[in-house]
Write a protein that holds these residues in place. Structure first.
Motif, PDB file in Angstrom:
ATOM      1  N   LEU A 170       0.752  -0.974   0.077  1.00 50.42           N
ATOM      2  CA  LEU A 170       0.317  -0.145  -0.049  1.00 50.42           C
ATOM      3  C   LEU A 170       1.221   1.380  -0.030  1.00 50.42           C
ATOM      4  O   LEU A 170       0.567   2.428  -0.593  1.00 50.42           O
ATOM      5  CB  LEU A 170      -0.735  -0.235   0.653  1.00 50.42           C
ATOM      6  N   ARG A 171       1.843   0.926   0.713  1.00 52.96           N
ATOM      7  CA  ARG A 171       2.815   2.387   0.905  1.00 52.96           C
ATOM      8  C   ARG A 171       3.449   2.150  -0.174  1.00 52.96           C
ATOM      9  O   ARG A 171       3.930   3.719  -1.101  1.00 52.96           O
ATOM     10  CB  ARG A 171       3.552   2.149   2.081  1.00 52.96           C
ATOM     11  N   GLY A 172       4.060   1.259  -1.063  1.00 56.47           N
ATOM     12  CA  GLY A 172       4.784   1.477  -2.726  1.00 56.47           C
ATOM     13  C   GLY A 172       4.056   1.896  -3.323  1.00 56.47           C
ATOM     14  O   GLY A 172       4.095   2.706  -4.848  1.00 56.47           O
ATOM     15  N   TYR A 173       2.629   1.844  -2.941  1.00 62.41           N
ATOM     16  CA  TYR A 173       1.250   2.053  -4.786  1.00 62.41           C
ATOM     17  C   TYR A 173       1.384   3.456  -4.497  1.00 62.41           C
ATOM     18  O   TYR A 173       1.931   4.522  -5.452  1.00 62.41           O
ATOM     19  CB  TYR A 173       0.149   1.911  -4.415  1.00 62.41           C
ATOM     20  N   ARG A 174       1.714   4.553  -3.712  1.00 66.70           N
ATOM     21  CA  ARG A 174       1.408   6.515  -3.496  1.00 66.70           C
ATOM     22  C   ARG A 174       3.345   6.025  -3.554  1.00 66.70           C
ATOM     23  O   ARG A 174       3.380   7.296  -4.145  1.00 66.70           O
ATOM     24  CB  ARG A 174       1.582   6.422  -2.327  1.00 66.70           C
ATOM     25  N   TRP A 192     -11.965   2.589  -4.842  1.00 66.56           N
ATOM     26  CA  TRP A 192     -11.011   3.210  -4.715  1.00 66.56           C
ATOM     27  C   TRP A 192     -11.451   5.210  -5.313  1.00 66.56           C
ATOM     28  O   TRP A 192     -10.792   6.375  -4.227  1.00 66.56           O
ATOM     29  CB  TRP A 192     -10.074   2.482  -5.430  1.00 66.56           C
ATOM     30  N   ASN A 193     -11.316   5.306  -6.732  1.00 63.29           N
ATOM     31  CA  ASN A 193     -11.733   6.219  -7.523  1.00 63.29           C
ATOM     32  C   ASN A 193     -13.255   7.308  -6.586  1.00 63.29           C
ATOM     33  O   ASN A 193     -12.576   8.402  -6.564  1.00 63.29           O
ATOM     34  CB  ASN A 193     -11.501   6.142  -8.848  1.00 63.29           C
ATOM     35  N   THR A 228      -0.145  10.657  -3.973  1.00 61.94           N
ATOM     36  CA  THR A 228      -1.392  10.151  -4.631  1.00 61.94           C
ATOM     37  C   THR A 228      -0.857   8.748  -4.687  1.00 61.94           C
ATOM     38  O   THR A 228       0.217   8.310  -5.092  1.00 61.94           O
ATOM     39  CB  THR A 228      -2.498  11.374  -5.707  1.00 61.94           C
ATOM     40  N   ASN A 229      -0.874   8.151  -5.869  1.00 58.60           N
ATOM     41  CA  ASN A 229      -1.475   7.087  -7.127  1.00 58.60           C
ATOM     42  C   ASN A 229      -1.731   7.233  -8.220  1.00 58.60           C
ATOM     43  O   ASN A 229      -2.261   7.713  -8.720  1.00 58.60           O
ATOM     44  CB  ASN A 229      -2.087   5.806  -5.946  1.00 58.60           C
ATOM     45  N   ALA A 230      -1.230   6.128  -8.947  1.00 58.57           N
ATOM     46  CA  ALA A 230      -2.209   5.728 -10.818  1.00 58.57           C
ATOM     47  C   ALA A 230      -3.272   6.533 -11.220  1.00 58.57           C
ATOM     48  O   ALA A 230      -3.958   6.614 -11.486  1.00 58.57           O
ATOM     49  CB  ALA A 230      -0.937   5.474 -11.230  1.00 58.57           C
ATOM     50  N   MET A 231      -4.026   5.371  -9.907  1.00 62.60           N
ATOM     51  CA  MET A 231      -5.055   5.714 -10.583  1.00 62.60           C
ATOM     52  C   MET A 231      -5.898   6.993 -10.072  1.00 62.60           C
ATOM     53  O   MET A 231      -6.571   7.553 -10.841  1.00 62.60           O
ATOM     54  CB  MET A 231      -6.095   4.632  -9.598  1.00 62.60           C
TER      55      MET A 231
END
Length: 201
Positions: free
Chosen positions: A46-50, A80-81, A110-113
Motif C-alpha cells: 500500500l505504501r509502495g503504490y503511492r 477507490w476512485n 497520491t497514486n496512479a489511479m
C-alpha cells in the motif's frame, strides 16, 4: 504571514478535494480510521503504490486482502476512485483567482489511479504548475527530500512558499524544511484558511 509569499503549494486530498477512503473502509470493517491509516502505512504494498513502485493490480489485491473487501477488481477500482470526491465548493475558483498574484502548485501523496481520476474531474495542470505527485517522484510526504525537490521545482526560496496540508506531520516537516505551512481541516478544505489569511474574500 503573507509578506514575501510568492508561491502557494497545495496538498490535494482533504485540501482541494475531499478524500473519504479511510472513513469508508473503517465503516466497512468496523475499525477506527486511525487503525486503517496505520494499516496503510504498515503495508509495503500500500505504501509502495503511492511511491509508484507497485502496479494497480497488485495494489488492488493488497487492498482486498488487508481490509476484507469482497469486490472484484473493477468494482474496487471504481470505489477507490469514488472515494475521491469533486473539489470542495469554491476552492478551484479561489485558486484560479490567485494565479495572477502567486505561483500555484500542488504536492500530493497520491497514486496512479487517483491521479488519472483527478485529471478527469478538473484541470490539474492548468491550476497547478508544477503539479507534483508522490507516485511520479517516488517520494512521499513527510520525507524531507520531497520538500527539497518541490522547492527546487518552484525555483524560489523555501521561505517564500506557503504550503497547505491536512496532515500535521506534513505541515511540521514543511516548516522544518523552511517553508511556511498551514494546517487544513480535511472536512472543510483550504478555502476557510485562504479566507482567514486574507488571500480571498
Amino acid at each position: 504571514m503573507n509578506d514575501g509569499v510568492e508561491a502557494l503549494l497545495f496538498d490535494l486530498g482533504g485540501v482541494v478535494v475531499p478524500w473519504v477512503g479511510i472513513d469508508a473502509i473503517a465503516d466497512h470493517i468496523g475499525r477506527s480510521p486511525a487503525v486503517i491509516h496505520e494499516q496503510f502505512n504498515a503495508s509495503d504494498v500500500l505504501r509502495g503504490y503511492r511511491l509508484g513502485t507497485v502496479d494497480d493490480q497488485s495494489f488492488l489485491d493488497e487492498l482486498k486482502a488487508q481490509f476484507d473487501l469482497g469486490q472484484d477488481h473493477a468494482q474496487l477500482a471504481a470505489d477507490w476512485n469514488g472515494w475521491v470526491k469533486a473539489p470542495f465548493p469554491g476552492v478551484v475558483e479561489a485558486i484560479e483567482s490567485l494565479q495572477n498574484r502567486f505561483q500555484t502548485a500542488c504536492l500530493s501523496n497520491t497514486n496512479a489511479m487517483h491521479w488519472s481520476h483527478l485529471h478527469k474531474m478538473f484541470d490539474v495542470q492548468g491550476l497547478f504548475d508544477p503539479a507534483l505527485a508522490s507516485h511520479e517522484m517516488h517520494l512521499a510526504k513527510p520525507d524531507p527530500v520531497i520538500f527539497q525537490r518541490a522547492v527546487a521545482r518552484l525555483g524560489l526560496p523555501a521561505s517564500n512558499i506557503l504550503f497547505f496540508d491536512d496532515m500535521m506531520d506534513n505541515v511540521l516537516m514543511a516548516r522544518q524544511m523552511g517553508l511556511r505551512a498551514e494546517h487544513v481541516d480535511s472536512a472543510q478544505g483550504v478555502l476557510p484558511v485562504l479566507q482567514r489569511l486574507g488571500f480571498v474574500a
